[in-house]
Design an enzyme around this catalytic site. Structure first.
Site, PDB file in Angstrom:
ATOM      1  CD  GLU A   1       1.354   0.751   7.036  1.00 60.90           C
ATOM      2  OE1 GLU A   1       1.071   0.885   5.833  1.00 60.90           O
ATOM      3  OE2 GLU A   1       0.981  -0.222   7.699  1.00 60.90           O
ATOM      4  CG  ASP A   2      -1.150   2.065   2.793  1.00 60.67           C
ATOM      5  OD1 ASP A   2      -0.362   1.459   3.545  1.00 60.67           O
ATOM      6  OD2 ASP A   2      -2.162   1.521   2.316  1.00 60.67           O
TER       7      ASP A   2
ATOM      8  NE  ARG B   1      -2.401  -2.972  -4.229  1.00 65.32           N
ATOM      9  CZ  ARG B   1      -2.409  -3.242  -2.920  1.00 65.32           C
ATOM     10  NH1 ARG B   1      -2.286  -2.263  -2.068  1.00 65.32           N
ATOM     11  NH2 ARG B   1      -2.542  -4.467  -2.483  1.00 65.32           N
TER      12      ARG B   1
ATOM     13  CE  LYS C   1     -10.640   3.282   7.572  1.00 59.35           C
ATOM     14  NZ  LYS C   1     -11.139   2.071   6.844  1.00 59.35           N
TER      15      LYS C   1
ATOM     16  CG  PHE D   1     -14.708  -0.670   2.798  1.00 58.81           C
ATOM     17  CD1 PHE D   1     -13.757  -1.669   2.993  1.00 58.81           C
ATOM     18  CD2 PHE D   1     -15.992  -0.885   3.246  1.00 58.81           C
ATOM     19  CE1 PHE D   1     -14.080  -2.849   3.632  1.00 58.81           C
ATOM     20  CE2 PHE D   1     -16.333  -2.075   3.893  1.00 58.81           C
ATOM     21  CZ  PHE D   1     -15.376  -3.053   4.090  1.00 58.81           C
TER      22      PHE D   1
ATOM     23  CG  ASP E   1      -8.048  -0.360   9.353  1.00 56.05           C
ATOM     24  OD1 ASP E   1      -8.741  -0.451  10.374  1.00 56.05           O
ATOM     25  OD2 ASP E   1      -8.517  -0.518   8.220  1.00 56.05           O
TER      26      ASP E   1
ATOM     27  N   GLY F   1       0.770  -1.247   0.000  1.00 51.25           N
ATOM     28  CA  GLY F   1       0.000   0.000   0.000  1.00 51.25           C
ATOM     29  C   GLY F   1       0.793   1.285   0.000  1.00 51.25           C
TER      30      GLY F   1
END
Ligand code: PRP
Length: 183
Positions: free
Chosen positions: A99-100, A165, A131, A152, A103, A44
């Site tokens: 990191e993208d 992506r 998030k 999402f 979560d 990611g």
């Protein structure tokens, strides 16, 4: 309904560009004399990392790691492990993990613990998105782009089931519309 109509822009490419620029400016102040090692978590992070390093015009090195993936949105992470590892010694290096999205936090927490044991001179985390509503373990994000709602999200490297992506914007999908759709 077309696939186009099933997603909405959450963060536009222009907003992302501005924010990546701000993150790069912060990182430059902290790392420009340190020849840092930036470690992207595959897959990611690859778009974000590619844009970020092109704004960091000072000496640095790049590595990638890949973790066993359990997929965002599932409840149990299982036991994470590094399935594609480092090719660079990080002892006494200044390491910045990229990191993208954070979560549940399991991926970032696991990797930071894994790297810390290798005794880097410093270890920090840069995440484009966070998030927090989904967090299950504590993660300290040292450089953060955006806090995102519990949706999402896809695009700018972030996938849903390996799709999307390539989107230049970060978009959100409505769950009930993505489950049985040929995307
Ligand atoms: C995604 C994302 C993060 C991780 C975040 O990776 O790229 O690495 O999930 O989730 P967490 O905070 O709940 O651990 P994923 O495992 O989906 O693999 P990918 O990067 O190849 O899409």
């Amino acid at each position: 309904m077309s696939a186009q109509a099933k997603r909405q822009i959450l963060l536009s490419r222009q907003e992302i560009e501005v924010t990546v620029g701000k993150l790069a400016a912060e990182i430059k102040i902290d790392y420009q004399d340190k020849n840092p090692l930036l470690i992207g978590i595959l897959k990611g992070s690859f778009v974000f990392l590619a844009d970020l390093i092109r704004l960091l015009n000072f000496p640095l090195e790049v590595e990638f790691v890949r973790l066993s993936s359990y997929g965002r949105g599932r409840s149990a992470p299982g036991k994470l492990k590094v399935v594609q590892g480092l090719h660079t010694q990080i002892k006494d290096r200044d390491v910045l993990v990229v990191e993208d999205i954070v979560d549940t936090g399991h991926s970032a927490a696991f990797l930071m613990d894994y790297l810390r044991k290798k005794k880097p001179a410093s270890l920090k985390l840069c995440a484009l998105t966070d998030k927090p509503s989904r967090r299950e373990v504590t993660v300290t994000i040292d450089y953060l782009g955006f806090t995102v709602p519990n949706k999402f999200i896809v695009g700018y490297g972030i996938d849903w089931d390996e799709k999307f992506r390539y989107l230049p914007d970060i978009c959100y999908l409505e769950t009930e519309k993505i489950l049985n759709t040929n995307l």
